[in-house]
Design an enzyme around this catalytic site. Sequence first.
Site, mmCIF file in Angstrom:
data_model
loop_
_atom_site.group_PDB
_atom_site.id
_atom_site.type_symbol
_atom_site.label_atom_id
_atom_site.label_comp_id
_atom_site.label_asym_id
_atom_site.label_seq_id
_atom_site.Cartn_x
_atom_site.Cartn_y
_atom_site.Cartn_z
ATOM 1 N N CYS A 62 0.828 -1.205 0.000
ATOM 2 C CA CYS A 62 0.000 0.000 0.000
ATOM 3 C C CYS A 62 0.863 1.256 0.000
ATOM 4 O O CYS A 62 1.804 1.359 0.804
ATOM 5 C CB CYS A 62 -0.918 0.000 1.225
ATOM 6 S SG CYS A 62 -1.986 1.465 1.313
ATOM 7 N N CYS A 71 -2.628 -0.082 9.040
ATOM 8 C CA CYS A 71 -1.911 -1.355 8.924
ATOM 9 C C CYS A 71 -0.501 -1.171 9.469
ATOM 10 O O CYS A 71 0.203 -0.248 9.080
ATOM 11 C CB CYS A 71 -1.824 -1.807 7.470
ATOM 12 S SG CYS A 71 -3.404 -2.267 6.727
ATOM 13 N N GLN A 250 -18.718 -9.633 11.110
ATOM 14 C CA GLN A 250 -17.317 -10.007 11.001
ATOM 15 C C GLN A 250 -16.699 -9.230 9.846
ATOM 16 O O GLN A 250 -17.369 -8.876 8.881
ATOM 17 C CB GLN A 250 -17.180 -11.511 10.777
ATOM 18 C CG GLN A 250 -17.723 -12.371 11.912
ATOM 19 C CD GLN A 250 -16.948 -12.218 13.216
ATOM 20 O OE1 GLN A 250 -15.811 -11.742 13.231
ATOM 21 N NE2 GLN A 250 -17.564 -12.609 14.323
ATOM 22 N N ASP A 345 -19.537 -15.861 21.628
ATOM 23 C CA ASP A 345 -18.693 -14.941 20.864
ATOM 24 C C ASP A 345 -18.780 -13.554 21.494
ATOM 25 O O ASP A 345 -19.442 -12.653 20.966
ATOM 26 C CB ASP A 345 -19.167 -14.908 19.404
ATOM 27 C CG ASP A 345 -18.313 -13.995 18.528
ATOM 28 O OD1 ASP A 345 -17.248 -13.557 18.976
ATOM 29 O OD2 ASP A 345 -18.740 -13.717 17.388
ATOM 30 N N CYS A 371 -11.922 -12.254 19.940
ATOM 31 C CA CYS A 371 -11.048 -11.294 19.253
ATOM 32 C C CYS A 371 -9.952 -10.807 20.188
ATOM 33 O O CYS A 371 -9.272 -9.832 19.889
ATOM 34 C CB CYS A 371 -11.861 -10.116 18.724
ATOM 35 S SG CYS A 371 -12.755 -9.208 20.003
#
Length: 413
Positions: A62, A71, A250, A345, A371
């Site tokens: 990127c 990121c 998700q 979850d 997560c």
Amino acid sequence: MAPDTAQTLTIEKMGAQGDGVSANLFAPLTLPGELVRGRANQGRIDVDEILQASPDRVTPPCPHFGDCGGCALQHWANAPYLAWKRDQIALSLGREGIVTDVLEPFASAPHTRRRLALHARREGGRVRLGFKARRTWRLVDIDVCTIADPALVRALPALRRLAAPFLEHPKSAPTLHVTRTLTGLDIDVTGVERKSGGLSADAQMRAAEAAAAGDFARVTLAGEVIYQARQPAVRFGPATVALPPGAFLQATPESEAAMADAIGEAIRGASKVADLFCGVGTFSFRLAETASVYAADASAQAVRALASATSTAPGLKGIKTEARDLTRRPMLAMEMKALDAVVFDPPRAGALEQSREIAASKVSRVVAVSCNPTTFARDARILVDAGFKLDSVKPIDQFLWSPHIELVGVFSR
């Protein structure tokens, strides 16, 4: 060193110690084993030069990498990057004294992320839209995004025009939560100044016009509809669910399917299952193809959407729904006496109280989706102490090139 002192040094990350400076310094955008020169400041190294690069270093795909804060790990080759994520799960479990089989990770591909949170600001008379820069409040105005679904990238110019009316008040700092759905993009906007009366009627009209021009399915302001051309919807297994504003999904459809497959395999043969923290039915409908399901979640909107969608999937074994805050009012052990399996979850904070109730029940199979490996390990310890065995953990890398780690843990007793 004093907090405001900067020092030039050479230090091997994750290894050697340099000139009286602790080796436990964070050197962003570097890799294990690299030799770098930089300035130490407040527990970090601002890297000026990489003297010896890791053989695992690759060219980030990127053009915004290094400036954009979205990121952090694009410079790491895929195999060691995924191995590191796998190791983080094993380390979290190890701190709780749990050893298990950590399976090969499922890795989402680039260009598959179906939801983004885009920040908007007005600078120099133009609207900027993108992500916050590393370690600052400055905004990186993006024109491409390597992780995002192409439909989201193509919509960036139209989303920038949509953002403009929400910048009406100088104190507004809108965030556009954009989700790709079956019927188009669904955008929920937060961060708009409300103390002064909120968005004016004129600004709302201009937002609706921009939404129509962009062919968006729906635009909401903190959940209140400003514009809707089509009902945003997604498919979970055999069911089509009409999404309420701001509904959780998700991050990628492929990782969702990988989680669902792992859950389905783990509860194979069960006839009665609880799906706790079910949301809008991400796993409930797939579970209901082979078992009757009790589905509960704190969001009444999400539970209503789930219940309404059962009519779109005839032939299910049956889904009983309940809006219930499982953190404050967990499903009790005595309520689980007829269950063959439990799937849960929870959010990042985990499910401490619910785990205690599962541990006290007679349920023999449990699947946890998480997560947060740290809170998962804490909750797993409760189950293991009650006689469960953590059979395996499947890492799910759906937040590509970030430190975030998802997983599916399978327990039995």
